[in-house]
Write a protein that holds these residues in place. Structure first.
Motif, PDB file in Angstrom:
ATOM      1  N   ARG A 339      38.414  39.623  33.735  1.00 32.98           N
ATOM      2  CA  ARG A 339      39.276  38.832  32.840  1.00 32.98           C
ATOM      3  C   ARG A 339      39.830  37.670  33.639  1.00 32.98           C
ATOM      4  NH1 ARG A 339      41.991  35.763  30.092  1.00 32.98           N
ATOM      5  NH2 ARG A 339      43.301  36.400  28.298  1.00 32.98           N
ATOM      6  N   TRP A 340      39.398  36.453  33.276  1.00 36.14           N
ATOM      7  CA  TRP A 340      39.753  35.276  34.046  1.00 36.14           C
ATOM      8  C   TRP A 340      41.215  34.887  33.828  1.00 36.14           C
ATOM      9  CZ3 TRP A 340      35.271  31.149  33.948  1.00 36.14           C
ATOM     10  CH2 TRP A 340      34.060  31.770  34.286  1.00 36.14           C
ATOM     11  N   ASN A 341      41.830  34.343  34.870  1.00 36.60           N
ATOM     12  CA  ASN A 341      43.209  33.866  34.795  1.00 36.60           C
ATOM     13  C   ASN A 341      43.275  32.639  33.873  1.00 36.60           C
ATOM     14  OD1 ASN A 341      45.326  31.789  35.985  1.00 36.60           O
ATOM     15  ND2 ASN A 341      46.072  33.842  36.464  1.00 36.60           N
ATOM     16  N   GLY A 373      19.744  32.295  34.148  1.00 34.73           N
ATOM     17  CA  GLY A 373      20.359  33.378  34.899  1.00 34.73           C
ATOM     18  C   GLY A 373      21.516  32.899  35.751  1.00 34.73           C
ATOM     19  N   PRO A 374      22.756  32.946  35.236  1.00 39.45           N
ATOM     20  CA  PRO A 374      23.911  32.499  36.023  1.00 39.45           C
ATOM     21  C   PRO A 374      24.280  33.499  37.114  1.00 39.45           C
ATOM     22  CG  PRO A 374      24.616  33.264  33.862  1.00 39.45           C
ATOM     23  CD  PRO A 374      23.122  33.343  33.867  1.00 39.45           C
ATOM     24  N   HIS A 375      24.640  32.974  38.280  1.00 40.27           N
ATOM     25  CA  HIS A 375      25.030  33.817  39.410  1.00 40.27           C
ATOM     26  C   HIS A 375      26.166  33.127  40.172  1.00 40.27           C
ATOM     27  CE1 HIS A 375      20.965  35.309  38.586  1.00 40.27           C
ATOM     28  NE2 HIS A 375      21.288  36.408  39.225  1.00 40.27           N
ATOM     29  N   ASP A 376      27.404  33.500  39.853  1.00 43.12           N
ATOM     30  CA  ASP A 376      28.560  32.943  40.547  1.00 43.12           C
ATOM     31  C   ASP A 376      29.139  33.963  41.521  1.00 43.12           C
ATOM     32  OD1 ASP A 376      28.702  30.354  39.446  1.00 43.12           O
ATOM     33  OD2 ASP A 376      29.613  31.129  37.615  1.00 43.12           O
ATOM     34  N   GLN A 377      29.581  33.480  42.672  1.00 45.42           N
ATOM     35  CA  GLN A 377      30.133  34.364  43.697  1.00 45.42           C
ATOM     36  C   GLN A 377      31.436  35.009  43.228  1.00 45.42           C
ATOM     37  OE1 GLN A 377      29.979  32.820  47.921  1.00 45.42           O
ATOM     38  NE2 GLN A 377      29.575  30.900  46.819  1.00 45.42           N
ATOM     39  N   VAL A 378      31.586  36.286  43.512  1.00 44.51           N
ATOM     40  CA  VAL A 378      32.837  37.008  43.306  1.00 44.51           C
ATOM     41  C   VAL A 378      33.362  37.396  44.684  1.00 44.51           C
ATOM     42  CG1 VAL A 378      33.944  39.029  42.282  1.00 44.51           C
ATOM     43  CG2 VAL A 378      32.078  37.883  41.070  1.00 44.51           C
ATOM     44  N   LEU A 379      34.596  36.971  44.974  1.00 46.03           N
ATOM     45  CA  LEU A 379      35.164  37.139  46.315  1.00 46.03           C
ATOM     46  C   LEU A 379      36.426  37.985  46.283  1.00 46.03           C
ATOM     47  CD1 LEU A 379      35.027  33.380  47.501  1.00 46.03           C
ATOM     48  CD2 LEU A 379      33.224  35.110  47.730  1.00 46.03           C
ATOM     49  N   GLU A 416      42.298  42.193  41.957  1.00 44.55           N
ATOM     50  CA  GLU A 416      42.194  40.750  41.740  1.00 44.55           C
ATOM     51  C   GLU A 416      41.074  40.190  42.591  1.00 44.55           C
ATOM     52  OE1 GLU A 416      44.964  37.103  42.862  1.00 44.55           O
ATOM     53  OE2 GLU A 416      45.629  38.024  40.967  1.00 44.55           O
ATOM     54  N   VAL A 417      40.227  39.409  41.980  1.00 46.87           N
ATOM     55  CA  VAL A 417      39.111  38.772  42.660  1.00 46.87           C
ATOM     56  C   VAL A 417      39.171  37.278  42.387  1.00 46.87           C
ATOM     57  CG1 VAL A 417      37.689  40.847  42.405  1.00 46.87           C
ATOM     58  CG2 VAL A 417      37.501  39.001  40.718  1.00 46.87           C
ATOM     59  N   LYS A 418      38.321  36.535  43.056  1.00 52.34           N
ATOM     60  CA  LYS A 418      38.167  35.113  42.785  1.00 52.34           C
ATOM     61  C   LYS A 418      36.704  34.839  42.457  1.00 52.34           C
ATOM     62  CE  LYS A 418      41.969  33.367  45.640  1.00 52.34           C
ATOM     63  NZ  LYS A 418      42.323  32.494  46.798  1.00 52.34           N
ATOM     64  N   ILE A 419      36.498  33.990  41.475  1.00 48.41           N
ATOM     65  CA  ILE A 419      35.149  33.567  41.086  1.00 48.41           C
ATOM     66  C   ILE A 419      34.981  32.111  41.494  1.00 48.41           C
ATOM     67  CG2 ILE A 419      33.515  33.339  39.190  1.00 48.41           C
ATOM     68  CD1 ILE A 419      35.393  35.243  37.592  1.00 48.41           C
ATOM     69  N   VAL A 420      33.926  31.821  42.212  1.00 54.34           N
ATOM     70  CA  VAL A 420      33.640  30.437  42.601  1.00 54.34           C
ATOM     71  C   VAL A 420      32.824  29.797  41.484  1.00 54.34           C
ATOM     72  CG1 VAL A 420      32.620  28.905  44.325  1.00 54.34           C
ATOM     73  CG2 VAL A 420      33.661  31.081  45.043  1.00 54.34           C
ATOM     74  N   GLN A 438      33.193  22.248  43.433  1.00 49.29           N
ATOM     75  CA  GLN A 438      33.456  23.648  43.129  1.00 49.29           C
ATOM     76  C   GLN A 438      34.950  23.925  42.993  1.00 49.29           C
ATOM     77  OE1 GLN A 438      31.195  25.472  46.439  1.00 49.29           O
ATOM     78  NE2 GLN A 438      29.828  26.331  44.891  1.00 49.29           N
ATOM     79  N   ALA A 439      35.262  24.989  42.275  1.00 52.46           N
ATOM     80  CA  ALA A 439      36.639  25.443  42.111  1.00 52.46           C
ATOM     81  C   ALA A 439      36.641  26.962  42.103  1.00 52.46           C
ATOM     82  CB  ALA A 439      37.236  24.905  40.815  1.00 52.46           C
ATOM     83  N   THR A 440      37.800  27.554  42.237  1.00 51.20           N
ATOM     84  CA  THR A 440      37.910  29.011  42.161  1.00 51.20           C
ATOM     85  C   THR A 440      38.847  29.388  41.020  1.00 51.20           C
ATOM     86  OG1 THR A 440      39.720  29.096  43.773  1.00 51.20           O
ATOM     87  CG2 THR A 440      37.471  29.353  44.606  1.00 51.20           C
ATOM     88  N   ILE A 441      38.542  30.519  40.405  1.00 54.45           N
ATOM     89  CA  ILE A 441      39.351  31.064  39.327  1.00 54.45           C
ATOM     90  C   ILE A 441      39.673  32.515  39.656  1.00 54.45           C
ATOM     91  CG2 ILE A 441      39.334  31.773  36.894  1.00 54.45           C
ATOM     92  CD1 ILE A 441      37.637  29.343  36.262  1.00 54.45           C
ATOM     93  N   ARG A 442      40.949  32.848  39.609  1.00 51.08           N
ATOM     94  CA  ARG A 442      41.335  34.240  39.812  1.00 51.08           C
ATOM     95  C   ARG A 442      40.930  35.071  38.589  1.00 51.08           C
ATOM     96  NH1 ARG A 442      47.533  33.368  40.508  1.00 51.08           N
ATOM     97  NH2 ARG A 442      46.928  31.601  39.167  1.00 51.08           N
ATOM     98  N   ALA A 443      40.655  36.336  38.813  1.00 45.12           N
ATOM     99  CA  ALA A 443      40.295  37.223  37.706  1.00 45.12           C
ATOM    100  C   ALA A 443      40.726  38.641  38.043  1.00 45.12           C
ATOM    101  CB  ALA A 443      38.795  37.186  37.441  1.00 45.12           C
ATOM    102  N   VAL A 444      40.967  39.432  37.004  1.00 43.02           N
ATOM    103  CA  VAL A 444      41.314  40.846  37.166  1.00 43.02           C
ATOM    104  C   VAL A 444      40.122  41.682  36.756  1.00 43.02           C
ATOM    105  CG1 VAL A 444      42.809  42.727  36.407  1.00 43.02           C
ATOM    106  CG2 VAL A 444      43.763  40.437  36.791  1.00 43.02           C
TER     107      VAL A 444
END
Length: 451
Positions: A339-341, A373-379, A416-420, A438-444
């Motif tokens: 769930r994105w911030n 096929g989307p592939h975004d980093q989860v950090l 909490e993770v971050k998506i690039v 690029q930007a980062t979005i926090r997510a739960v």
């Protein structure tokens, strides 16, 4: 002149990952009217009343008939076929010889000796290849998706989802429906037309209550069946759904629709690559997102990554069985919802549209996939722990969310993770990618559905 194959194309290009990362193909094509009312109300309908989607055009249907049809699928699928036959259905999953997923599709048991495999082209093509080149008494009839079909489709396919589904279909059928178990198929009539229906969702209520039916029949009678369903649905708040709302159903339900098919490497897979045309879906699919590797195998997935681990059954011999037996007790990635911030997401959207200077990657609404096929980093703490694979907005969630494959030890509810967001170095040469930063979005993180 011989037709170029996928294998020829790979050899000509050199690096498969680079070939797919810069392929011009955008998100998967849904050749249907974009909206019938507006996509927000169409999304809301599958939670509050019901929505009708016309699935007659975007999927590849291949029919397999013959005395060896069950053996064919048993040889290729990770699923058990012990009790499979007429009026049964299952989500068929096929792996390569090393245990990595080639693709999945819905398998319909039309008769004991006739099956239909329906979905994105990869899994149907893999089975057709074996039916045509292997020692099987099976005939193959292809019914290509509309974008690859110059003629009329063989079958119409209407999907109804939502709490009013049963009442609508009973009104259209003129009486009670037959009892159909979950992921089984029933026969009845609508507007005098014999149809078959797959029960693919089920409400937790006394008795059997349908909240999702996939209705199919001969395409020549598509119009009258649809008209009957729409007329019956008026009193129950039925909405017709379009191509903008439709792909967002996968995000809510938890289906990762386009894993990279594990076909591009390995000597054992070469015959399939030589069988596939350079014009095939597999040869022209694209990958994108913030995760980048020059090794295409880094994009391959296992059944456990996609939430299909429970489908792996070792009660039969099949391609990939030995590899999956070795993998079974190893650490896996787990399919989760993110769930994105809201504030971070709004900042990326605003930053992609307004002001001068560098812009962030635009997030299309309601589904923000811009590649097959989307592939975004989860950090977590700047460490790569997984990949976000399918993202968008739905009114039922009330914001942006995505599906992701995360290392099991990090798949903890509430983490909490971050998506690039966006691709490195300004983006690839895909026409769906504008120059951006690029930007980062926090997510739960959630390990179960968030609606």
């Amino acid at each position: 002149m011989a037709t170029e194959s996928l294998e020829d194309k790979i050899r000509r290009h050199g690096n498969v990952a680079d070939m797919l990362r810069n392929a011009p193909q955008g998100a998967y094509d849904y050749p249907m009217r974009s909206e019938y009312s507006n996509w927000r109300d169409e999304q809301r309908a599958w939670k509050e009343t019901a929505v009708l989607f016309d699935q007659s055009h975007h999927m590849t249907d291949i029919y397999f008939q013959g005395s060896d049809v069950k053996r064919l699928f048993s040889d290729l699928g990770i699923n058990s076929f012990a009790n499979f036959g007429r009026n049964k259905a299952k989500q068929f999953v096929a792996c390569n010889y090393d245990g990595y997923v080639i693709g999945d599709a819905i398998l319909f048991g039309l008769e004991d000796d006739e099956y239909s495999l329906v979905g994105r082209p990869v899994a149907p093509n893999w089975v057709a290849f074996h039916a045509e080149t292997g020692d099987y008494d099976v005939t193959v009839t292809r019914d290509e998706r509309t974008v690859a079909n110059n003629g009329q489709r063989l079958t119409f396919r209407y999907q109804l989802n939502g709490p009013a589904t049963q009442k609508i279909v009973e009104a259209a059928a003129g009486g009670p429906l037959p009892r159909i178990k979950f992921f089984n198929i029933g026969d009845f009539e609508i507007a005098g037309v014999p149809v078959r229906a797959l029960n693919h969702t089920m409400a937790g209520a006394p008795g059997l209550e349908f909240t999702g039916l996939e209705i199919m029949g001969p395409s020549a009678h598509a119009a009258e069946v649809r008209a009957a369903l729409v007329a019956a649905g008026k009193q129950f708040g039925l909405r017709e759904g379009g191509g903008r709302a439709y792909p967002s159903t996968a995000i809510e339900s938890g289906w990762i629709p386009s894993p990279v098919p594990a076909i591009y490497t390995g000597d054992a897979m070469r015959p399939f690559r030589e069988w596939l045309s350079a014009n095939s879906f597999e040869a022209n699919a694209s990958i994108g997102g913030s995760f980048v590797s020059d090794d295409i195998e880094d994009y391959y997935t296992t059944p456990w990554d996609l939430g299909y681990g429970h489908m792996v059954k070792f009660d039969h011999d099949f391609i990939g069985r030995a590899a999956l037996e070795r993998m079974a007790d190893q650490p896996h990635r787990r399919k989760v919802w993110l769930r994105w911030n809201d504030e971070d997401t709004a900042a990326v959207i605003t930053g992609s549209l307004f002001g001068s200077g560098d812009h962030t990657k635009y997030l299309d609404i309601p589904v923000s996939n811009y590649t097959t096929g989307p592939h975004d980093q989860v950090l977590i703490d700047d460490q790569l722990v997984g990949l976000s694979a399918n993202a968008g907005y739905t009114v039922n969630v009330g914001g942006w969310s995505s599906l992701a494959m995360v290392d099991d030890k990090y798949a903890v509810d509430g983490a909490e993770v971050k998506i690039v967001i966006g691709e490195p170095n300004g983006g690839t040469s895909k026409p769906t990618v504008e120059r951006h930063v690029q930007a980062t979005i926090r997510a739960v993180l959630h390990t179960s559905q968030i609606v």
